[in-house]
Design a protein around this motif. Structure first.
Motif, PDB file in Angstrom:
ATOM      1  N   HIS A  93       3.721  -9.880   6.924  1.00 57.75           N
ATOM      2  CA  HIS A  93       4.619 -10.318   5.855  1.00 57.75           C
ATOM      3  C   HIS A  93       3.956 -11.052   4.695  1.00 57.75           C
ATOM      4  CE1 HIS A  93       7.593  -8.914   8.647  1.00 57.75           C
ATOM      5  NE2 HIS A  93       7.150  -9.766   9.552  1.00 57.75           N
ATOM      6  N   GLU A  94       2.694 -10.699   4.409  1.00 62.73           N
ATOM      7  CA  GLU A  94       2.057 -11.148   3.166  1.00 62.73           C
ATOM      8  C   GLU A  94       2.161 -10.015   2.148  1.00 62.73           C
ATOM      9  OE1 GLU A  94       0.386 -13.386   6.496  1.00 62.73           O
ATOM     10  OE2 GLU A  94       0.259 -11.247   6.113  1.00 62.73           O
ATOM     11  N   TRP A  95       2.147 -10.388   0.877  1.00 61.44           N
ATOM     12  CA  TRP A  95       2.074  -9.389  -0.190  1.00 61.44           C
ATOM     13  C   TRP A  95       0.791  -9.608  -0.971  1.00 61.44           C
ATOM     14  CZ3 TRP A  95       1.515 -11.406  -4.993  1.00 61.44           C
ATOM     15  CH2 TRP A  95       2.080 -12.665  -5.266  1.00 61.44           C
ATOM     16  N   ILE A  96       0.359  -8.549  -1.672  1.00 57.21           N
ATOM     17  CA  ILE A  96      -0.831  -8.623  -2.502  1.00 57.21           C
ATOM     18  C   ILE A  96      -0.583  -7.813  -3.775  1.00 57.21           C
ATOM     19  CG2 ILE A  96      -1.886  -6.715  -1.213  1.00 57.21           C
ATOM     20  CD1 ILE A  96      -4.630  -8.037  -1.792  1.00 57.21           C
ATOM     21  N   ARG A  97      -0.926  -8.411  -4.895  1.00 57.38           N
ATOM     22  CA  ARG A  97      -0.822  -7.744  -6.203  1.00 57.38           C
ATOM     23  C   ARG A  97      -2.241  -7.591  -6.746  1.00 57.38           C
ATOM     24  NH1 ARG A  97       2.385 -11.065  -8.722  1.00 57.38           N
ATOM     25  NH2 ARG A  97       4.246  -9.809  -8.391  1.00 57.38           N
ATOM     26  N   ILE A  98      -2.683  -6.366  -6.939  1.00 52.24           N
ATOM     27  CA  ILE A  98      -4.042  -6.080  -7.408  1.00 52.24           C
ATOM     28  C   ILE A  98      -4.040  -5.942  -8.930  1.00 52.24           C
ATOM     29  CG2 ILE A  98      -5.954  -4.433  -7.302  1.00 52.24           C
ATOM     30  CD1 ILE A  98      -5.453  -5.888  -4.682  1.00 52.24           C
ATOM     31  N   GLU A  99      -4.966  -6.638  -9.559  1.00 50.27           N
ATOM     32  CA  GLU A  99      -5.200  -6.498 -10.999  1.00 50.27           C
ATOM     33  C   GLU A  99      -6.706  -6.479 -11.197  1.00 50.27           C
ATOM     34  OE1 GLU A  99      -3.039  -9.258 -13.441  1.00 50.27           O
ATOM     35  OE2 GLU A  99      -1.155  -8.850 -12.403  1.00 50.27           O
ATOM     36  N   GLY A 100      -7.260  -5.273 -11.354  1.00 51.49           N
ATOM     37  CA  GLY A 100      -8.708  -5.126 -11.471  1.00 51.49           C
ATOM     38  C   GLY A 100      -9.367  -5.466 -10.150  1.00 51.49           C
ATOM     39  N   ALA A 101     -10.333  -6.385 -10.188  1.00 54.78           N
ATOM     40  CA  ALA A 101     -11.033  -6.793  -8.974  1.00 54.78           C
ATOM     41  C   ALA A 101     -10.390  -8.009  -8.319  1.00 54.78           C
ATOM     42  CB  ALA A 101     -12.494  -7.095  -9.293  1.00 54.78           C
ATOM     43  N   ASP A 102      -9.304  -8.504  -8.900  1.00 53.29           N
ATOM     44  CA  ASP A 102      -8.641  -9.694  -8.376  1.00 53.29           C
ATOM     45  C   ASP A 102      -7.318  -9.345  -7.706  1.00 53.29           C
ATOM     46  OD1 ASP A 102     -10.632 -11.457  -9.300  1.00 53.29           O
ATOM     47  OD2 ASP A 102      -9.696 -11.561 -11.276  1.00 53.29           O
ATOM     48  N   ALA A 103      -6.911 -10.207  -6.804  1.00 53.10           N
ATOM     49  CA  ALA A 103      -5.668  -9.988  -6.077  1.00 53.10           C
ATOM     50  C   ALA A 103      -4.934 -11.313  -5.890  1.00 53.10           C
ATOM     51  CB  ALA A 103      -5.958  -9.371  -4.722  1.00 53.10           C
TER      52      ALA A 103
END
Length: 127
Positions: free
Chosen positions: A14-24
């Motif tokens: 139940h974790e989420w992750i939002r990727i933007e380039g090399a960062d999350a």
């Protein structure tokens, strides 16, 4: 409860992750915050620390329990949401926005391959 934005990836824990380039950016899902009830304290990771995928990253304490938060991917913690130290309830109010926990520089993008998309996560939680 049951809100699963389609631009995110999810873990079975139940974790989420939002990727933007090399960062999350990482946080807990709406489902998780609802199950925890009122969040009263957050233990944030240390900036500069290396985390491994699916290892404990932080913890969230609610009036009900304390829960480990797991890193969806391996990487270096580059930022933490310090505002949660004074206002942990933001996780309940805005789990996918201002309630983010930390930002990681992703070490291995193949870690993303095992994460769930919104449809698979919605099926997992039964919505």
């Amino acid at each position: 409860m049951g809100n699963t934005p389609t631009d995110l990836r999810y873990t079975e824990k139940h974790e989420w992750i939002r990727i933007e380039g090399a960062d999350a950016w990482i946080g807990i899902t709406d489902f998780a915050q609802d199950a925890l009830t009122e969040v009263v304290w957050v233990e944030l990771p240390n900036v500069g620390s290396h985390v491994e995928a699916m290892e404990p990253l932080a913890s969230v304490e609610s009036v009900k329990s304390v829960s480990e938060i797991y890193a969806p991917v391996s990487g270096l913690v580059v930022e933490v949401n310090e505002s949660l130290e004074d206002s942990p309830e933001v996780i309940n109010q805005d789990p996918y926005g201002d309630g983010w926990i930390c930002k990681i520089s992703v070490a291995d993008s193949t870690d993303l391959d095992v994460l769930l998309d919104a449809s698979a996560y919605a099926s997992l939680i039964g919505v």
